[in-house]
Motif scaffolding. Structure first.
Motif, short mmCIF file in Angstrom:
data_model
loop_
_atom_site.label_atom_id
_atom_site.label_comp_id
_atom_site.label_asym_id
_atom_site.label_seq_id
_atom_site.Cartn_x
_atom_site.Cartn_y
_atom_site.Cartn_z
N ARG A 89 1.49 -0.64 -3.05
CA ARG A 89 0.65 -1.53 -2.25
C ARG A 89 1.53 -2.41 -1.36
O ARG A 89 1.21 -2.68 -0.23
N PHE A 90 2.65 -2.85 -1.91
CA PHE A 90 3.55 -3.70 -1.15
C PHE A 90 4.13 -2.95 0.05
O PHE A 90 4.42 -3.54 1.07
N GLU A 91 4.27 -1.64 -0.09
CA GLU A 91 4.74 -0.85 1.05
C GLU A 91 3.74 -0.87 2.20
O GLU A 91 4.11 -0.72 3.34
N HIS A 92 2.47 -1.04 1.84
CA HIS A 92 1.42 -1.00 2.86
C HIS A 92 1.03 -2.37 3.37
O HIS A 92 0.30 -2.49 4.34
N ARG A 115 -5.73 -3.75 4.46
CA ARG A 115 -5.43 -2.49 5.13
C ARG A 115 -4.99 -1.40 4.15
O ARG A 115 -5.00 -0.24 4.48
N SER A 116 -4.53 -1.83 2.96
CA SER A 116 -4.00 -0.84 2.02
C SER A 116 -5.16 -0.12 1.31
O SER A 116 -6.27 -0.61 1.24
N ASP A 117 -4.86 1.05 0.78
CA ASP A 117 -5.86 1.80 0.02
C ASP A 117 -6.05 1.15 -1.34
O ASP A 117 -5.09 0.64 -1.91
N GLY A 118 -7.25 1.18 -1.84
CA GLY A 118 -7.50 0.62 -3.15
C GLY A 118 -6.85 1.45 -4.24
O GLY A 118 -6.57 2.63 -4.05
N GLY A 119 -6.60 0.87 -5.38
CA GLY A 119 -6.14 1.63 -6.53
C GLY A 119 -4.68 2.02 -6.52
O GLY A 119 -4.24 2.81 -7.34
N THR A 174 10.83 -1.54 1.85
CA THR A 174 10.38 -0.31 2.47
C THR A 174 8.93 -0.53 2.90
O THR A 174 8.22 -1.35 2.33
N ALA A 175 8.51 0.21 3.92
CA ALA A 175 7.18 -0.01 4.48
C ALA A 175 6.56 1.29 4.96
O ALA A 175 7.24 2.19 5.45
N ARG A 176 5.24 1.36 4.79
CA ARG A 176 4.43 2.47 5.30
C ARG A 176 3.21 1.91 6.02
O ARG A 176 2.91 0.73 5.91
N GLY A 177 2.49 2.79 6.70
CA GLY A 177 1.22 2.42 7.29
C GLY A 177 1.36 1.32 8.32
O GLY A 177 2.34 1.26 9.06
N PHE A 178 0.36 0.42 8.36
CA PHE A 178 0.36 -0.65 9.36
C PHE A 178 1.61 -1.53 9.23
O PHE A 178 2.16 -2.01 10.23
#
Ligand code: NI
Length: 192
Positions: free
Chosen positions: A78-81, A68-72, A138-142
């Motif tokens: 990435r861990f936030e996502h 689900r995370s964006d590449g790069g 901490t978390a973002r997105g899904f």
């Protein structure tokens, strides 16, 4: 190990506030979590809270897959996502910033349906794992969405109660009218 029965919307257990877990490291909690993981995987869900399996305790499991995370992105970002399969006992969260984000949610207690829910986009949460150690992220997105959805279950709140526009409470079979084909795949795996 056992697959547990999932309570559906309307069951009183889903509308009450759950009680704190007194000993996160207790063997019966470990057994409950094992069964919840098996139940969540069997039902193809992204998350499951103890009240959904008729246990009124403040405990939830969830996962936010890497795809689900964006590449790069850098590792921390990435861990936030994304998050591995996580057990969260007696969890709390706080909202970071003003930003809100809309997304289609599903729930194993409301099978066959989806709803468009706006929630804070960035949060910090903490809770205990099965060893009694603190998990803090901490978390973002899904990732941020699934955590907030599961923690709502511990307070007796289901996602339709978070919706502002009930015209966006839909059956999965009609999702094609609302989302583009690539996003539709995502819809099918988001029950929590
Ligand atoms: Ni749910």
């Amino acid at each position: 190990m056992a697959i547990l029965k999932i309570a559906r919307m309307g069951h009183p257990m889903l509308a009450r506030k759950a009680e704190p877990v007194s000993d996160p490291a207790a063997p019966e909690i470990r057994r409950l979590v094992r069964d919840m993981i098996e139940t969540m995987i069997d039902a193809n869900g992204a998350g499951l809270a103890a009240p959904q399996v008729h246990v009124p305790l403040r405990l939830a499991i969830f996962q936010a897959p890497e795809e689900r995370s964006d590449g790069g992105l850098a590792v921390a970002e990435r861990f936030e996502h994304s998050a591995p399969l996580t057990v969260l006992i007696n969890p709390q969260f706080e909202v970071l910033g003003e930003e809100k984000e809309g997304g289609w949610e599903g729930c194993l207690s409301i099978p066959g349906m989806r709803g468009y829910v706006e929630r804070p986009a960035h949060i910090r949460y903490r809770g205990s794992d099965l060893e009694g150690k603190t998990v803090a992220r901490t978390a973002r997105g899904f990732h941020a969405r699934v955590v907030q959805h599961e923690l709502d279950h511990l307070d007796g709140i289901l996602y339709p109660q978070r919706m502002h526009d009930l015209t966006k409470l839909i059956f999965e079979s009609e999702a094609r009218y609302w989302v583009q084909p690539p996003a539709q795949e995502e819809l099918e795996t988001e029950d929590a």
